[in-house]
Design a protein around this motif. Structure first.
Motif, short mmCIF file in Angstrom:
data_model
loop_
_atom_site.label_atom_id
_atom_site.label_comp_id
_atom_site.label_asym_id
_atom_site.label_seq_id
_atom_site.Cartn_x
_atom_site.Cartn_y
_atom_site.Cartn_z
N GLY A 1 0.82 -1.21 0.00
CA GLY A 1 0.00 0.00 0.00
C GLY A 1 0.86 1.26 0.00
N HIS A 2 0.26 2.35 -0.47
CA HIS A 2 0.99 3.61 -0.65
C HIS A 2 1.56 4.13 0.68
CE1 HIS A 2 1.83 7.69 -2.16
NE2 HIS A 2 1.31 8.10 -1.02
N GLY A 3 0.71 4.24 1.69
CA GLY A 3 1.15 4.85 2.94
C GLY A 3 2.29 4.09 3.60
N ARG A 4 2.18 2.78 3.67
CA ARG A 4 3.23 1.99 4.31
C ARG A 4 4.51 2.02 3.48
NH1 ARG A 4 2.88 -1.53 8.49
NH2 ARG A 4 1.36 0.02 9.13
N ALA A 5 4.40 2.04 2.15
CA ALA A 5 5.59 2.10 1.30
C ALA A 5 6.36 3.40 1.55
CB ALA A 5 5.19 1.99 -0.17
N VAL A 6 5.65 4.51 1.62
CA VAL A 6 6.31 5.80 1.89
C VAL A 6 6.97 5.77 3.26
CG1 VAL A 6 5.94 8.26 2.23
CG2 VAL A 6 4.82 7.10 0.33
N GLU A 7 6.27 5.22 4.25
CA GLU A 7 6.84 5.12 5.60
C GLU A 7 8.14 4.34 5.58
OE1 GLU A 7 6.06 2.32 9.42
OE2 GLU A 7 4.26 3.18 8.50
N LEU A 8 8.14 3.17 4.94
CA LEU A 8 9.34 2.34 4.92
C LEU A 8 10.49 3.02 4.19
CD1 LEU A 8 7.75 -1.17 4.25
CD2 LEU A 8 8.62 -0.28 6.41
N MET A 9 10.17 3.80 3.17
CA MET A 9 11.23 4.50 2.43
C MET A 9 11.77 5.70 3.20
SD MET A 9 9.87 4.32 -1.48
CE MET A 9 9.69 2.74 -2.31
N LEU A 10 10.89 6.47 3.85
CA LEU A 10 11.35 7.64 4.58
C LEU A 10 12.14 7.26 5.82
CD1 LEU A 10 8.26 10.05 4.42
CD2 LEU A 10 10.38 10.18 3.10
N LEU A 11 11.66 6.28 6.57
CA LEU A 11 12.32 5.90 7.81
C LEU A 11 13.50 4.96 7.58
CD1 LEU A 11 9.23 5.36 10.14
CD2 LEU A 11 10.66 7.40 9.89
N ALA A 12 13.51 4.29 6.43
CA ALA A 12 14.60 3.36 6.07
C ALA A 12 14.85 2.34 7.18
CB ALA A 12 15.88 4.13 5.75
N ARG A 13 13.78 1.91 7.83
CA ARG A 13 13.95 1.00 8.95
C ARG A 13 13.94 -0.46 8.48
NH1 ARG A 13 9.35 -1.49 10.82
NH2 ARG A 13 7.34 -0.71 10.09
N LYS A 14 14.55 -1.30 9.28
CA LYS A 14 14.63 -2.72 8.96
C LYS A 14 13.32 -3.41 9.33
CE LYS A 14 18.48 -4.84 9.77
NZ LYS A 14 19.60 -5.56 10.46
N VAL A 15 12.85 -4.26 8.44
CA VAL A 15 11.65 -5.07 8.66
C VAL A 15 12.09 -6.52 8.76
CG1 VAL A 15 9.48 -5.85 7.64
CG2 VAL A 15 10.16 -3.45 7.42
N ASP A 16 11.82 -7.16 9.90
CA ASP A 16 12.24 -8.55 10.05
C ASP A 16 11.25 -9.48 9.35
OD1 ASP A 16 10.04 -8.95 11.76
OD2 ASP A 16 11.24 -8.84 13.58
N SER A 17 11.55 -10.76 9.35
CA SER A 17 10.74 -11.70 8.57
C SER A 17 9.31 -11.81 9.09
CB SER A 17 11.40 -13.09 8.56
OG SER A 17 11.50 -13.62 9.87
N THR A 18 9.14 -11.71 10.41
CA THR A 18 7.79 -11.80 10.98
C THR A 18 6.92 -10.63 10.51
OG1 THR A 18 8.62 -12.94 12.94
CG2 THR A 18 6.47 -11.89 13.12
N GLU A 19 7.48 -9.42 10.56
CA GLU A 19 6.73 -8.26 10.09
C GLU A 19 6.55 -8.30 8.58
OE1 GLU A 19 6.60 -3.36 10.39
OE2 GLU A 19 8.43 -4.44 10.99
N ALA A 20 7.56 -8.78 7.88
CA ALA A 20 7.46 -8.87 6.42
C ALA A 20 6.29 -9.76 6.01
CB ALA A 20 8.76 -9.40 5.83
N LEU A 21 6.11 -10.86 6.73
CA LEU A 21 4.98 -11.74 6.45
C LEU A 21 3.66 -11.04 6.76
CD1 LEU A 21 4.06 -14.59 5.58
CD2 LEU A 21 4.24 -15.27 7.99
N ARG A 22 3.60 -10.33 7.86
CA ARG A 22 2.37 -9.62 8.24
C ARG A 22 2.02 -8.53 7.25
NH1 ARG A 22 1.51 -5.06 11.07
NH2 ARG A 22 3.68 -4.93 11.81
N LEU A 23 3.03 -7.82 6.75
CA LEU A 23 2.79 -6.72 5.82
C LEU A 23 2.48 -7.21 4.41
CD1 LEU A 23 5.64 -4.21 6.79
CD2 LEU A 23 3.22 -4.08 7.38
N GLY A 24 2.83 -8.45 4.09
CA GLY A 24 2.63 -8.95 2.75
C GLY A 24 3.85 -8.80 1.86
N LEU A 25 5.00 -8.49 2.47
CA LEU A 25 6.24 -8.41 1.68
C LEU A 25 6.67 -9.78 1.19
CD1 LEU A 25 8.53 -5.89 3.60
CD2 LEU A 25 7.49 -5.59 1.36
#
Length: 258
Positions: free
Chosen positions: A152-176
């Motif tokens: 989704g747009h909002g979460r993509a912008v968040e991940l790009m602006l904050l440049a934070r690491k997403v672990d595998s558990t969160e990646a699965l939850r987010l749909g990455l």
């Protein structure tokens, strides 16, 4: 760059483990050539992209990058057009399924390569980071297009602006990613998924990829027309006929990609 074949699956392994498979000019050129070779080889019916060692791909090799900048070499300013754009185009346009087997860190362009793949299987230690802003850059390698379609747009912008690491558990939850498995099962699981697809109706898979990609930027009428054209073409294939015959005869179909 390691290239291996088994069961109709070509596995492309980025092989700079001591540098977390970061992308030098040489590695980018080898990856692009390997992707194009896989696309053109009819014996290859599915592709797995992965990394050796503890990382999938850390993105651009910044040591090479800064060295070129210091010397006045303009190559770093051309690498998006010459390397990253063609690599992502080769992944997205691959006329067969591409599975990213994400082992360890996937950052920057490395994460973008995974996002561009059709399926993503992650090891438990996998992580993703849109690291571009951290080095004063915007996204490349198609991340601006692929990431928002995954989360989704909002979460993509968040991940790009904050440049934070997403672990595998969160990646699965987010749909990455579609699946997380123990690290020691990642290679076998990715190969199993790829081999299953390799045994399937690969021409139909190519049309699935192309029609979905086209529909992302088209009207409903245009999407319906594209589906009609695809079904007309696929309806005349040997694989479609085989699937129908197998259904009537109550047996498993034997697909050949024709």
């Amino acid at each position: 760059m390691l290239v291996t074949d088994a069961d109709g699956v070509r596995t492309l392994t980025l092989n700079r483990p001591d540098a977390y498979n970061s992308l030098t000019v040489e590695l980018k050129e080898r990856l692009l050539a390997a992707l194009r070779d896989a696309a053109a080889d009819d014996t290859v019916r599915a592709v797995v992209l992965t990394g050796s060692g503890r990382a999938f791909c850390a993105g651009q090799d910044l040591k090479e990058h800064v060295g070129m900048l210091r010397s006045g070499d303009t190559a770093p300013l051309r690498t998006v057009a010459e390397h990253y754009n063609p690599i992502v185009t080769a992944i997205v346009d691959m006329p067969k399924p591409v599975i990213a087997a994400v082992n360890g860190s996937a950052a920057g362009a490395g994460a973008a390569f995974a996002y561009a793949s059709d399926l993503r299987v992650a090891g438990a230690s996998a992580s993703f980071a849109m690291a571009f802003a951290g080095v004063g850059l915007g996204p490349d390698s198609g991340a601006s297009w692929t990431l928002q379609r995954l989360v989704g747009h909002g979460r993509a912008v968040e991940l790009m602006l904050l440049a934070r690491k997403v672990d595998s558990t969160e990646a699965l939850r987010l749909g990455l990613v579609g699946e997380v498995v123990p690290d020691d099962e990642l290679a076998s699981r990715a190969h199993t998924v790829a081999a299953t697809l390799a045994a399937g109706p690969t021409r139909a898979y190519a049309k699935v990829k192309s029609t979905v990609a086209a529909a992302a930027g088209s009207s409903l009428a245009e999407a319906l027309a594209a589906e009609d054209a695809a079904q007309t073409e696929l309806g005349a294939t040997a694989d479609h006929r085989e699937a129908v015959e197998a259904f009537v005869e109550k047996r498993r179909p034997r697909f050949t990609g024709r």
